[in-house]
Design an enzyme around this catalytic site. Structure first.
Site, PDB file in Angstrom:
ATOM      1  N   HIS A   1       0.775  -1.150   0.054  1.00 38.15           N
ATOM      2  CA  HIS A   1       0.092   0.045  -0.018  1.00 38.15           C
ATOM      3  C   HIS A   1       1.065   1.323  -0.116  1.00 38.15           C
ATOM      4  O   HIS A   1       0.531   2.274  -0.787  1.00 38.15           O
ATOM      5  CB  HIS A   1      -1.020   0.025   1.169  1.00 38.15           C
ATOM      6  CG  HIS A   1      -1.746  -1.183   1.277  1.00 38.15           C
ATOM      7  ND1 HIS A   1      -3.115  -1.135   1.198  1.00 38.15           N
ATOM      8  CD2 HIS A   1      -1.630  -2.455   1.436  1.00 38.15           C
ATOM      9  CE1 HIS A   1      -3.850  -2.093   1.529  1.00 38.15           C
ATOM     10  NE2 HIS A   1      -3.088  -3.112   1.268  1.00 38.15           N
TER      11      HIS A   1
ATOM     12  N   ASP B   1      -6.400   5.456   1.849  1.00 36.21           N
ATOM     13  CA  ASP B   1      -6.392   4.007   1.417  1.00 36.21           C
ATOM     14  C   ASP B   1      -7.705   3.460   2.091  1.00 36.21           C
ATOM     15  O   ASP B   1      -8.058   3.698   2.949  1.00 36.21           O
ATOM     16  CB  ASP B   1      -5.143   3.399   2.143  1.00 36.21           C
ATOM     17  CG  ASP B   1      -5.030   1.784   1.634  1.00 36.21           C
ATOM     18  OD1 ASP B   1      -3.751   1.994   1.193  1.00 36.21           O
ATOM     19  OD2 ASP B   1      -5.653   1.072   1.940  1.00 36.21           O
TER      20      ASP B   1
ATOM     21  N   ALA C   1      14.277  -7.684  -2.675  1.00 36.53           N
ATOM     22  CA  ALA C   1      14.851  -7.689  -3.870  1.00 36.53           C
ATOM     23  C   ALA C   1      14.465  -6.404  -4.662  1.00 36.53           C
ATOM     24  O   ALA C   1      13.415  -5.665  -4.423  1.00 36.53           O
ATOM     25  CB  ALA C   1      14.305  -8.660  -4.948  1.00 36.53           C
TER      26      ALA C   1
ATOM     27  N   GLN D   1      12.928  -5.090  -7.110  1.00 31.34           N
ATOM     28  CA  GLN D   1      12.029  -5.764  -8.213  1.00 31.34           C
ATOM     29  C   GLN D   1      11.995  -4.869  -9.579  1.00 31.34           C
ATOM     30  O   GLN D   1      11.972  -5.722 -10.376  1.00 31.34           O
ATOM     31  CB  GLN D   1      10.614  -5.870  -7.571  1.00 31.34           C
ATOM     32  CG  GLN D   1       9.515  -6.651  -8.418  1.00 31.34           C
ATOM     33  CD  GLN D   1       8.440  -7.017  -7.610  1.00 31.34           C
ATOM     34  OE1 GLN D   1       8.532  -8.059  -6.838  1.00 31.34           O
ATOM     35  NE2 GLN D   1       7.307  -6.832  -7.978  1.00 31.34           N
TER      36      GLN D   1
ATOM     37  N   HIS E   1       3.227 -14.308  -6.608  1.00 32.80           N
ATOM     38  CA  HIS E   1       1.606 -14.464  -5.807  1.00 32.80           C
ATOM     39  C   HIS E   1       0.781 -13.651  -6.403  1.00 32.80           C
ATOM     40  O   HIS E   1      -0.499 -14.012  -5.912  1.00 32.80           O
ATOM     41  CB  HIS E   1       1.798 -14.216  -4.450  1.00 32.80           C
ATOM     42  CG  HIS E   1       2.095 -12.816  -4.025  1.00 32.80           C
ATOM     43  ND1 HIS E   1       2.912 -11.756  -4.635  1.00 32.80           N
ATOM     44  CD2 HIS E   1       1.418 -11.993  -3.143  1.00 32.80           C
ATOM     45  CE1 HIS E   1       2.729 -10.578  -4.519  1.00 32.80           C
ATOM     46  NE2 HIS E   1       1.909 -10.734  -3.397  1.00 32.80           N
TER      47      HIS E   1
HETATM   48  N1  UDP Z   1       8.624  -5.776  -3.627  1.00 34.84           N
HETATM   49  C1  UDP Z   1       9.909  -5.365  -4.055  1.00 34.84           C
HETATM   50  N2  UDP Z   1      10.838  -6.161  -3.531  1.00 34.84           N
HETATM   51  C2  UDP Z   1      10.617  -7.477  -2.841  1.00 34.84           C
HETATM   52  C3  UDP Z   1       9.364  -7.637  -2.702  1.00 34.84           C
HETATM   53  C4  UDP Z   1       8.420  -6.700  -2.956  1.00 34.84           C
HETATM   54  O1  UDP Z   1      10.312  -4.339  -4.429  1.00 34.84           O
HETATM   55  O2  UDP Z   1      11.355  -8.216  -2.803  1.00 34.84           O
HETATM   56  C5  UDP Z   1       7.778  -4.581  -4.105  1.00 34.84           C
HETATM   57  C6  UDP Z   1       6.907  -4.851  -5.368  1.00 34.84           C
HETATM   58  O3  UDP Z   1       7.656  -4.256  -6.410  1.00 34.84           O
HETATM   59  C7  UDP Z   1       5.599  -4.322  -5.148  1.00 34.84           C
HETATM   60  C8  UDP Z   1       5.275  -4.456  -3.834  1.00 34.84           C
HETATM   61  O4  UDP Z   1       6.659  -4.711  -3.113  1.00 34.84           O
HETATM   62  O5  UDP Z   1       5.586  -2.977  -5.543  1.00 34.84           O
HETATM   63  C9  UDP Z   1       4.344  -5.742  -3.187  1.00 34.84           C
HETATM   64  O6  UDP Z   1       3.035  -5.460  -3.441  1.00 34.84           O
HETATM   65  P1  UDP Z   1       2.220  -6.486  -4.182  1.00 34.84           P
HETATM   66  O7  UDP Z   1       0.998  -6.074  -4.467  1.00 34.84           O
HETATM   67  O8  UDP Z   1       2.815  -7.173  -5.330  1.00 34.84           O
HETATM   68  O9  UDP Z   1       2.292  -7.677  -2.998  1.00 34.84           O
HETATM   69  P2  UDP Z   1       1.900  -7.646  -1.387  1.00 34.84           P
HETATM   70  O10 UDP Z   1       3.238  -7.092  -0.872  1.00 34.84           O
HETATM   71  O11 UDP Z   1       0.940  -6.330  -1.194  1.00 34.84           O
HETATM   72  O12 UDP Z   1       1.427  -8.656  -0.975  1.00 34.84           O
END
Ligand code: UDP
Length: 496
Positions: free
Chosen positions: A19, A128, A363, A365, A380
Site C-alpha cells: 500500500h 487507503d 529484492a 523488483q 503470488h
Molecule cells: N517488492 C519489492 N521487492 C521485494 C518484494 C516486493 O520491491 O522483494 C515490491 C513490489 O515491487 C511491489 C510491492 O513490493 O511494488 C509488493 O506489492 P504486491 O501488491 O505485489 O504484493 P503485497 O506485498 O501487497 O502482497
C-alpha cells in the site's frame, strides 16, 4: 506559491508495503503537478520513506512526511508498525494501529485549520481503503475525501461483490466446488470455492482481519468524491466502466504507478523502493547481463507472504530441477539458530551457484523486471507485482494465495500473459508442474504468445502514462479537482 494558492492534499496509506509503495508514487506524481502533499506515517516507517521523499524534494517537488506519534496497541512490540515487519499473527495489531491513527490525524488537521501549518490546510484527504475512518475526519473538517484502493479494477469489482455477498449471506454455491459471484457485477463470475477466502465462509466466526476488511471492501469507492486506482484504462476498460457506474463517482485510473524511466530498460536507481534492497544493484546487474535474453525466472511473493520450510524446500527442488537461471527473493517465517539455511535442501546453494541468485529479504523488483534477461516472474499475483510485470513486458507464472490475488490471476490468464502453477497460502508447489510451467512460459509457442501479450500490455502502459495518455489525463483530472476545491474555498472565505 504562498500558503493560500496551492492545493494541499493529505495522503493516508495503510501501513503495509504493498500500500505504501503505490501511494508514495502517487504522491510524487500529483505533487509534481504543483500540489503540496503530506504523506502520513508513523516513526518506525520513516527510514524506508525518507530517501524517496528527499529525492522528490531535491527535484523541487513539495512532498512532506507527516509523522504522527505511534498509538499504543496492546501486544504489538515496539518498532513494528507495518505488516511486512510482523509475523502473520500480529497483522491484526497493525489494523488496530492504523485505526488508532485517527485521533492524532484529526489533531493535526485541527492545527492546520488554526493556520499553524506551513502550507494551507488540506482541501482533500486521499485515503487507503483500509483507512476508512478518513471519511469521518474529512466530514468533520468539511473537506473532500478521495479513496485509493491498491487492487485493480477487476480485483475491486470482485472483492466488492464477494464482500457484499458475504455480509448479506448470499454467497452462492454451485455444486460442491464452485461459487458464483453475481452481486453488483456486469456478468456472473465463477470461482472455485477455495479461491474465495476460507475466512469468509462462516460470517459469524470470521477472524478479526476479515471482520475489519469486509465492511470496507463492500463500500469501496462509495463514501468519497472519487476513487483512484493503480491500473490503466486500456488494461481494464470493462471493469473501470463498471466501477464508475456502480459508484456514480469519478474513477481515476492513474497507473502504472512507477517511474517512466523503467520503460526504457533497466534502471539502477531503485534500490530503496519500499525497502533498501538486500543485494547490491551493480552486482545483480552484472549477473543479469551475463545471462541470455528472456532466460531468467524471477521468483518473489511480495512483501507480506513468508513461506514455510516445506514450501521453500519444494520450490527450491523445482527451481533446481527446471535447469533455468533464477533470482529468488526468499522471505521465510523465522530464522532458526543456524540461520536460514535449514529452509533449503542440503547443498542447494552450492549446486545452483552461478545459475541462481538467492536474495534473503528484499529484492530490487523493478530493476530485475526491467532487465532484458528476465523472461518470467513467478509471483503470488499481488496487484502491484502483476501491474509492474505487465508494464515491463514480463509474463507471469502465478501462485495466487489469498484475497484479490485470484482475481488478478484471472486478469492475467484472460489476457494470455499468465499461467497458474500453484495456489493458496498453504499450497506446496509440485516439482514437476513447476518445471513444465516454467518451460512453457520461457520457451515454445505458449511462451511466445504470453510474451507477446505481456509486450502488448507494456506498450499500452507506456502510452497510458505518456503525454496525452489515459493515465496522464486521469492524473490531470484529479489535480484539476483539487484546484477546483481550493478555488471554492478561496471564494467562500472571501464572502462577506
Ligand atoms: N517488492 C519489492 N521487492 C521485494 C518484494 C516486493 O520491491 O522483494 C515490491 C513490489 O515491487 C511491489 C510491492 O513490493 O511494488 C509488493 O506489492 P504486491 O501488491 O505485489 O504484493 P503485497 O506485498 O501487497 O502482497
Amino acid at each position: 506559491m504562498d500558503r493560500v494558492q496551492k492545493p494541499h492534499v493529505a495522503l493516508l496509506p495503510f501501513p503495509a508495503l504493498g500500500h505504501y509503495i503505490p501511494l508514495l508514487e502517487l504522491s510524487r506524481l500529483v505533487a509534481s503537478q504543483h500540489l503540496t502533499v503530506s504523506y502520513v506515517t508513523t516513526p518506525a516507517n520513516v527510514p524506508r520513506l525518507q530517501d524517496f521523499v528527499d529525492e522528490a524534494v531535491n527535484c523541487g517537488i513539495d512532498l512532506r512526511l507527516l509523522v504522527l506519534p505511534t498509538p499504543h496497541v496492546e501486544g504489538l512490540p515496539e518498532g513494528l508498525e507495518s505488516t511486512d515487519d510482523c509475523p502473520p499473527e500480529s497483522h491484526g495489531s497493525i489494523f488496530a494501529l492504523a485505526n488508532k491513527l485517527q485521533q492524532s490525524f484529526d489533531a493535526w488537521m485541527e492545527l492546520q485549520f488554526q493556520q499553524q501549518g506551513v502550507a494551507a490546510p488540506p482541501v482533500c484527504v486521499v485515503f487507503d481503503s483500509f483507512m476508512g475512518w478518513a471519511r469521518q475526519s474529512a466530514e468533520k473538517f468539511s473537506i473532500s475525501c478521495v479513496e485509493f484502493n491498491p487492487f485493480g479494477a477487476f480485483g475491486n469489482s470482485g472483492t466488492n461483490s464477494t464482500a457484499r455477498s458475504v455480509m448479506q449471506r448470499v454467497l452462492e454455491k454451485e455444486g460442491e466446488d464452485c461459487v458464483v459471484l453475481s452481486l453488483d457485477l456486469p456478468k456472473p463470475l465463477r470461482f472455485k470455492r477455495n479461491e474465495i477466502d476460507q475466512d469468509y465462509w462462516n460470517v459469524d466466526e470470521m477472524n478479526p482481519i476479515a471482520k475489519f476488511i469486509l465492511p470496507m471492501l463492500q463500500i469501496v469507492g462509495k463514501g468519497g468524491s472519487g476513487l483512484i486506482l493503480n491500473t490503466f484504462e486500456e488494461l481494464e476498460t470493462t471493469y473501470l466502466q463498471h466501477l464508475r457506474k456502480l459508484t456514480g463517482k469519478p474513477v481515476w485510473a492513474v497507473g502504472p504507478l512507477l517511474l517512466t524511466s523503467y520503460f526504457g530498460g533497466a534502471c539502477n536507481k531503485v534500490s530503496t523502493r519500499g525497502k533498501m534492497a538486500d543485494i547490491a544493484a551493480d552486482e545483480l546487474v552484472q549477473w543479469l547481463d551475463s545471462q541470455s535474453a528472456g532466460s531468467v525466472v524471477y521468483v518473489s511473493f511480495g512483501s507480506v507472504v513468508k513461506l514455510c520450510k516445506e514450501q521453500t524446500k519444494a520450490l527450491a527442488r523445482a527451481l533446481e530441477g527446471s535447469q533455468q537461471p533464477f533470482i529468488w527473493a526468499i522471505r521465510v517465517r523465522e530464522s532458526g539458530s543456524s540461520g536460514n539455511a535449514e529452509y533449503l535442501p542440503e547443498g542447494f546453494l552450492e549446486r545452483t551457484k552461478g545459475r541462481g541468485v538467492v536474495i534473503w529479504g528484499w529484492a530490487p523488483q523493478l530493476l530485475i523486471l526491467s532487465h532484458p534477461s528476465v523472461g518470467a516472474f513467478m509471483s503470488h499475483c499481488g496487484w502491484n507485482s502483476v501491474l509492474e510485470s505487465l508494464s515491463l513486458g514480463v509474463p507471469i507464472a502465478g501462485w495466487p494465495m489469498f484475497g484479490d490475488q485470484f482475481f488478478s490471476m484471472r486478469v492475467l490468464a484472460e489476457m494470455g500473459a499468465g499461467i497458474q502453477l500453484c495456489e493458496h497460502l498453504g499450497g506446496v508447489p509440485d516439482e514437476e508442474k513447476v518445471g513444465v510451467v516454467l518451460r512453457q512460459v520461457l520457451s515454445g509457442d505458449k511462451g511466445k504468445e504470453m510474451r507477446t501479450a505481456a509486450q502488448k500490455a507494456k506498450e499500452m502502459a507506456r502510452k497510458a502514462v505518456g503525454d496525452g495518455g489515459s493515465s496522464k489525463v486521469h492524473v490531470q483530472g484529479f489535480v484539476s479537482e483539487m484546484r477546483r476545491l481550493l478555488k471554492m474555498r478561496q471564494e467562500q472565505s472571501s464572502l462577506p
